[in-house]
Design a protein around this motif. Structure first.
Motif, PDB file in Angstrom:
ATOM      1  N   ALA A   1      66.337  73.017 -45.789  1.00 10.20           N
ATOM      2  CA  ALA A   1      67.217  72.004 -46.373  1.00 10.20           C
ATOM      3  C   ALA A   1      68.600  72.634 -46.601  1.00 10.20           C
ATOM      4  CB  ALA A   1      66.615  71.472 -47.669  1.00 10.20           C
ATOM      5  N   GLY A   2      69.327  72.148 -47.607  1.00  6.76           N
ATOM      6  CA  GLY A   2      70.659  72.684 -47.863  1.00  6.76           C
ATOM      7  C   GLY A   2      71.703  72.225 -46.871  1.00  6.76           C
ATOM      8  N   VAL A   3      71.505  71.029 -46.299  1.00  2.69           N
ATOM      9  CA  VAL A   3      72.397  70.528 -45.248  1.00  2.69           C
ATOM     10  C   VAL A   3      73.870  70.489 -45.650  1.00  2.69           C
ATOM     11  CG1 VAL A   3      72.997  68.409 -43.980  1.00  2.69           C
ATOM     12  CG2 VAL A   3      70.678  69.288 -43.893  1.00  2.69           C
ATOM     13  N   PRO A   4      74.234  70.099 -46.888  1.00  2.00           N
ATOM     14  CA  PRO A   4      75.671  70.123 -47.234  1.00  2.00           C
ATOM     15  C   PRO A   4      76.311  71.489 -47.020  1.00  2.00           C
ATOM     16  CG  PRO A   4      74.456  68.879 -48.878  1.00  2.00           C
ATOM     17  CD  PRO A   4      73.424  69.515 -47.990  1.00  2.00           C
ATOM     18  N   GLY A   5      75.572  72.554 -47.287  1.00  2.00           N
ATOM     19  CA  GLY A   5      76.101  73.896 -47.046  1.00  2.00           C
ATOM     20  C   GLY A   5      76.260  74.184 -45.572  1.00  2.00           C
ATOM     21  N   LEU A   6      75.314  73.721 -44.757  1.00  2.00           N
ATOM     22  CA  LEU A   6      75.407  73.872 -43.309  1.00  2.00           C
ATOM     23  C   LEU A   6      76.661  73.187 -42.784  1.00  2.00           C
ATOM     24  CD1 LEU A   6      73.937  74.536 -40.509  1.00  2.00           C
ATOM     25  CD2 LEU A   6      73.067  72.203 -40.658  1.00  2.00           C
ATOM     26  N   ILE A   7      76.884  71.958 -43.226  1.00  2.00           N
ATOM     27  CA  ILE A   7      78.030  71.177 -42.757  1.00  2.00           C
ATOM     28  C   ILE A   7      79.343  71.813 -43.205  1.00  2.00           C
ATOM     29  CG2 ILE A   7      79.186  68.940 -42.965  1.00  2.00           C
ATOM     30  CD1 ILE A   7      76.344  67.717 -43.196  1.00  2.00           C
ATOM     31  N   ALA A   8      79.373  72.299 -44.437  1.00  4.33           N
ATOM     32  CA  ALA A   8      80.589  72.945 -44.932  1.00  4.33           C
ATOM     33  C   ALA A   8      80.934  74.175 -44.107  1.00  4.33           C
ATOM     34  CB  ALA A   8      80.422  73.322 -46.405  1.00  4.33           C
ATOM     35  N   ALA A   9      79.935  74.959 -43.750  1.00  3.81           N
ATOM     36  CA  ALA A   9      80.171  76.162 -42.954  1.00  3.81           C
ATOM     37  C   ALA A   9      80.654  75.803 -41.548  1.00  3.81           C
ATOM     38  CB  ALA A   9      78.901  77.002 -42.878  1.00  3.81           C
ATOM     39  N   LEU A  10      80.059  74.758 -40.945  1.00  6.79           N
ATOM     40  CA  LEU A  10      80.491  74.338 -39.607  1.00  6.79           C
ATOM     41  C   LEU A  10      81.898  73.767 -39.645  1.00  6.79           C
ATOM     42  CD1 LEU A  10      77.166  72.701 -38.382  1.00  6.79           C
ATOM     43  CD2 LEU A  10      78.130  74.893 -37.661  1.00  6.79           C
ATOM     44  N   ASP A  11      82.218  73.030 -40.701  1.00 11.77           N
ATOM     45  CA  ASP A  11      83.582  72.523 -40.872  1.00 11.77           C
ATOM     46  C   ASP A  11      84.567  73.677 -40.971  1.00 11.77           C
ATOM     47  OD1 ASP A  11      83.592  69.791 -40.675  1.00 11.77           O
ATOM     48  OD2 ASP A  11      83.110  69.452 -42.778  1.00 11.77           O
ATOM     49  N   HIS A  12      84.212  74.697 -41.732  1.00 13.52           N
ATOM     50  CA  HIS A  12      85.082  75.860 -41.914  1.00 13.52           C
ATOM     51  C   HIS A  12      85.331  76.559 -40.585  1.00 13.52           C
ATOM     52  CE1 HIS A  12      86.830  79.414 -43.826  1.00 13.52           C
ATOM     53  NE2 HIS A  12      86.016  80.156 -43.086  1.00 13.52           N
ATOM     54  N   ARG A  13      84.289  76.666 -39.783  1.00 13.45           N
ATOM     55  CA  ARG A  13      84.436  77.306 -38.472  1.00 13.45           C
ATOM     56  C   ARG A  13      85.431  76.533 -37.614  1.00 13.45           C
ATOM     57  NH1 ARG A  13      81.217  80.466 -34.735  1.00 13.45           N
ATOM     58  NH2 ARG A  13      81.652  79.846 -32.589  1.00 13.45           N
ATOM     59  N   GLY A  14      85.318  75.187 -37.657  1.00 14.85           N
ATOM     60  CA  GLY A  14      86.237  74.369 -36.886  1.00 14.85           C
ATOM     61  C   GLY A  14      87.669  74.484 -37.374  1.00 14.85           C
ATOM     62  N   ASN A  15      87.827  74.475 -38.691  1.00 16.08           N
ATOM     63  CA  ASN A  15      89.167  74.542 -39.259  1.00 16.08           C
ATOM     64  C   ASN A  15      89.833  75.872 -38.993  1.00 16.08           C
ATOM     65  OD1 ASN A  15      88.849  71.984 -40.270  1.00 16.08           O
ATOM     66  ND2 ASN A  15      88.186  72.650 -42.309  1.00 16.08           N
ATOM     67  N   ASP A  16      89.024  76.938 -38.829  1.00 16.02           N
ATOM     68  CA  ASP A  16      89.589  78.252 -38.559  1.00 16.02           C
ATOM     69  C   ASP A  16      89.821  78.489 -37.070  1.00 16.02           C
ATOM     70  OD1 ASP A  16      89.647  78.823 -41.184  1.00 16.02           O
ATOM     71  OD2 ASP A  16      88.012  80.288 -41.183  1.00 16.02           O
ATOM     72  N   ASN A  17      89.608  77.434 -36.271  1.00 13.46           N
ATOM     73  CA  ASN A  17      89.893  77.471 -34.830  1.00 13.46           C
ATOM     74  C   ASN A  17      89.081  78.534 -34.077  1.00 13.46           C
ATOM     75  OD1 ASN A  17      91.918  75.395 -34.883  1.00 13.46           O
ATOM     76  ND2 ASN A  17      93.304  76.878 -35.823  1.00 13.46           N
ATOM     77  N   PHE A  18      87.827  78.707 -34.494  1.00 11.48           N
ATOM     78  CA  PHE A  18      86.958  79.579 -33.710  1.00 11.48           C
ATOM     79  C   PHE A  18      86.711  78.901 -32.358  1.00 11.48           C
ATOM     80  CE2 PHE A  18      85.591  82.943 -36.484  1.00 11.48           C
ATOM     81  CZ  PHE A  18      85.799  82.444 -37.755  1.00 11.48           C
ATOM     82  N   ALA A  19      86.612  79.725 -31.334  1.00  9.00           N
ATOM     83  CA  ALA A  19      86.393  79.170 -29.998  1.00  9.00           C
ATOM     84  C   ALA A  19      84.974  78.632 -29.877  1.00  9.00           C
ATOM     85  CB  ALA A  19      86.629  80.256 -28.952  1.00  9.00           C
ATOM     86  N   GLY A  20      84.869  77.413 -29.368  1.00  6.55           N
ATOM     87  CA  GLY A  20      83.557  76.832 -29.103  1.00  6.55           C
ATOM     88  C   GLY A  20      82.833  76.411 -30.358  1.00  6.55           C
ATOM     89  N   ARG A  21      81.680  75.782 -30.158  1.00  3.60           N
ATOM     90  CA  ARG A  21      80.845  75.356 -31.275  1.00  3.60           C
ATOM     91  C   ARG A  21      79.394  75.525 -30.874  1.00  3.60           C
ATOM     92  NH1 ARG A  21      77.747  71.313 -32.914  1.00  3.60           N
ATOM     93  NH2 ARG A  21      78.080  69.930 -31.155  1.00  3.60           N
ATOM     94  N   PRO A  22      78.578  76.107 -31.734  1.00  2.00           N
ATOM     95  CA  PRO A  22      77.158  76.266 -31.391  1.00  2.00           C
ATOM     96  C   PRO A  22      76.446  74.920 -31.378  1.00  2.00           C
ATOM     97  CG  PRO A  22      77.540  76.927 -33.664  1.00  2.00           C
ATOM     98  CD  PRO A  22      78.894  76.667 -33.060  1.00  2.00           C
ATOM     99  N   VAL A  23      75.418  74.836 -30.549  1.00  4.48           N
ATOM    100  CA  VAL A  23      74.528  73.683 -30.594  1.00  4.48           C
ATOM    101  C   VAL A  23      73.734  73.766 -31.896  1.00  4.48           C
ATOM    102  CG1 VAL A  23      72.538  72.595 -29.508  1.00  4.48           C
ATOM    103  CG2 VAL A  23      74.372  73.533 -28.103  1.00  4.48           C
ATOM    104  N   VAL A  24      73.619  72.638 -32.598  1.00  5.53           N
ATOM    105  CA  VAL A  24      72.977  72.651 -33.917  1.00  5.53           C
ATOM    106  C   VAL A  24      71.826  71.641 -33.945  1.00  5.53           C
ATOM    107  CG1 VAL A  24      73.279  72.379 -36.405  1.00  5.53           C
ATOM    108  CG2 VAL A  24      75.160  73.301 -35.006  1.00  5.53           C
ATOM    109  N   VAL A  25      70.630  72.123 -34.278  1.00  2.00           N
ATOM    110  CA  VAL A  25      69.463  71.275 -34.504  1.00  2.00           C
ATOM    111  C   VAL A  25      69.046  71.465 -35.960  1.00  2.00           C
ATOM    112  CG1 VAL A  25      67.066  70.806 -33.888  1.00  2.00           C
ATOM    113  CG2 VAL A  25      68.702  71.457 -32.111  1.00  2.00           C
ATOM    114  N   SER A  26      68.846  70.357 -36.669  1.00  2.00           N
ATOM    115  CA  SER A  26      68.503  70.439 -38.087  1.00  2.00           C
ATOM    116  C   SER A  26      67.323  69.526 -38.413  1.00  2.00           C
ATOM    117  CB  SER A  26      69.710  70.047 -38.955  1.00  2.00           C
ATOM    118  OG  SER A  26      69.400  70.122 -40.338  1.00  2.00           O
TER     119      SER A  26
END
Length: 355
Positions: free
Chosen positions: A257-282
């Motif tokens: 569980a803990g999905v809000p934390g997962l989403i916050a971390a993925l948002d942070h990765r996007g905002n920091d302009n990391f290249a690419g995005r991992p495939v995510v299954v939850s």
């Protein structure tokens, strides 16, 4: 063809209805010859007692204790809310449900609450099990007092319970692995996958993880899992650090569980302009995962259907309390996998704000 009644049994045995009733309910005071005739009539006619009607006539009350992790939101909050919303249906079914919150992944606290429920007097226990000797011993003490035990979502050893209600967690992990493998078909290099979980001490998480690794281990590199205690804040912190330290991660499997934390971390990765995005299954379909799928942060959600799980758990407890044998398939839940374009309609109202 109508079912035989107790009146039919009494007539076949040549005794009064009251005598047949006394034999059926083992109340004694019946001559051995009459008892034998009633038992023979029951066998000959194929009479089966209507347990529901009998319990209604006796105004029996089923006292069930449901022990759930006290997560602030998400899957287990939705189970608690569903139980509260079904109060009228429970009243009609003569079920008195006591919901007890338990700290997640705390075997000592869970064992203590099991013992308390038994001491308070109950007709059945529904428990989200933790794989630990203290919990196993407490469940054993409950069953030693002939109290039915149903494990929900997370199973225990078969000797500790009467029935497990939930998905096959190892198969769910394999399914998540299949989804991630499909997403990597065009990759020239081996994928790098990071599993995220609450605790390996939780049997459901351990089984999902084992099933996942069975499928991907020979084809991808799997990092050590992040154990977050299903705490969104801790998940956010650990996952943000992991993504920063290893930008080559190509897939995430959130099996807890803990999905809000997962989403916050993925948002942070996007905002920091990391290249690419991992495939995510939850796991767990809720408002947060619905929105994350719509926003492109999560690719697939495995839904274990909490309303169906709860309904089957209470049905199993009722049957076990009545001394009935359960169907071998009782408790088996088939999960659903949802993507952006097959997402089921949003419920009119519901508690699952975040997992």
């Amino acid at each position: 063809m109508r079912k035989p009644t107790l009146h039919d049994v009494a007539a076949e045995a040549g005794v009064s209805y009251a005598t047949a009733d006394r034999v059926l309910n083992k109340r004694g005071g019946v001559a051995k010859k009459s008892q034998t005739r009633v038992e023979a009539a029951i066998a000959k006619l194929g009479y089966q007692r209507d347990i529901t009607a009998a319990n209604l006539s006796r105004r029996r009350l089923y006292r069930f204790h449901v022990l759930l992790p006290n997560a602030a939101g998400g899957f287990f909050a939705s189970l608690r809310q569903l139980l509260s919303e079904q109060e009228e249906a429970q009243r009609k079914a003569r079920q008195a449900i006591t919901i007890t919150p338990v700290p997640p992944f705390d075997p000592t606290a869970l064992a203590l609450e099991i013992d308390r429920a038994v001491g308070a007097g109950c007709d059945g226990l529904c428990v989200v099990a933790v794989n630990h000797p203290e919990v196993s011993a407490a469940l054993g003490r409950a069953r030693a007092q002939s109290i039915p035990v149903v494990t929900l979502v997370a199973d225990s050893a078969e000797s500790d319970r009467d029935c497990y209600v939930g998905i096959d967690n190892r198969t769910a992990g394999r399914t998540a692995a299949d989804l991630i493998l499909l997403s990597h078909r065009s990759h020239a290099q081996r994928g790098l996958i990071l599993p995220v979980m609450g605790s390996l001490q939780a049997r459901d998480h351990a089984e999902r993880y084992a099933g996942f690794c069975e499928v991907v281990a020979d084809q991808m590199d799997v990092l050590p899992p992040l154990e977050t205690g299903d705490d969104p804040t801790r998940l956010n912190q650990l996952l943000t650090a992991a993504l920063a330290a290893e930008p080559g991660i190509t897939g995430l499997y959130n099996l807890g569980a803990g999905v809000p934390g997962l989403i916050a971390a993925l948002d942070h990765r996007g905002n920091d302009n990391f290249a690419g995005r991992p495939v995510v299954v939850s796991h767990e379909l809720c408002d947060a995962t619905r929105k994350a799928v719509a926003d492109g942060l999560i690719d697939a959600v495995i839904d274990q259907k909490p309303a169906q799980e709860l309904s089957q758990a209470l049905a199993a407890l009722t049957a076990l309390s009545d001394g009935l044998a359960l169907d071998p398939t009782a408790g088996q839940i088939t999960p659903a996998v949802h993507f952006k374009h097959n997402m089921p309609p949003q419920p009119a109202a519901g508690p699952n704000k975040g997992a």
